[in-house]
Design a protein around this motif. Structure first.
Motif: not given
Length: 177
Positions: A16-17, A43-52, A136-141
């Motif tokens: 969430g960002e 509001v943004g939802n930064d979806i990521s594919s972590r293995k990729l 998108m601002t990023g997140t702290s966790g």
């Protein structure tokens, strides 16, 4: 959000960002003047594919962020655009991310890794951020990949990302066939 086949193997994650939309071309902007270039927030939802993104077997030797975050339907924004004139300082906004009814992120925008002024200033150094550009601002966790054990997005997952003054972005997860 549609998770493509290549990202369905225990790696789809969320963040969430706060999302910044630039209102006029910005180049070599100082931190002190950075918020003058913001048209609206959303509001943004930064979806990521972590293995990729991180796993050398999938991403290559050097972690990357473009391919792993750039699939169709990734990075949804909404539910509305809030004029920057209605926000004294974006660091005073509050962000909450709820996944399947469980609060996963609950923090002030001031807790994020990079402050909005810094992001705009840094990204505009030597590169023009054109009117309409989004940051998108990023997140702290609080993301699924940081949990023990990791809790990846699954078919049917329901997410809500809320930011005070802006509203709630709601997305469900489906898998591409």
């Amino acid at each position: 959000m549609v998770i493509p086949k290549i990202a369905q193997d225990d790696q789809a994650d969320y963040e969430g960002e706060l999302t910044i939309v630039i209102g006029k071309d910005a180049k070599d902007v100082s931190q002190e003047n950075a918020l003058d270039y913001v048209a609206v927030y959303t509001v943004g939802n930064d979806i990521s594919s972590r293995k990729l993104q991180r796993d050398p077997e999938h991403a290559g030797r050097i972690p990357q962020w473009g391919f792993s975050k750039g699939f169709d339907t990734y990075a949804p924004i909404g539910p509305c655009l809030l004029a920057s004139s209605l926000v004294d300082d974006p660091k005073n906004l509050h962000l909450t991310t709820v996944v399947d009814g469980e609060v996963r992120q609950d923090e002030s925008v001031d807790d994020l890794l990079f402050e909005c002024r810094y992001l705009i200033s840094y990204l505009s150094q030597g590169t023009t951020l054109e009117k309409g550009s989004m940051i998108m601002t990023g997140t702290s966790g609080g993301v699924g990949g940081d949990m023990k054990p990791p809790r990846w997005l699954q078919l049917g997952t329901q997410m809500e990302v809320r930011i005070s003054k802006i509203g709630t972005l709601r997305n469900g997860v489906v898998f591409a066939e």
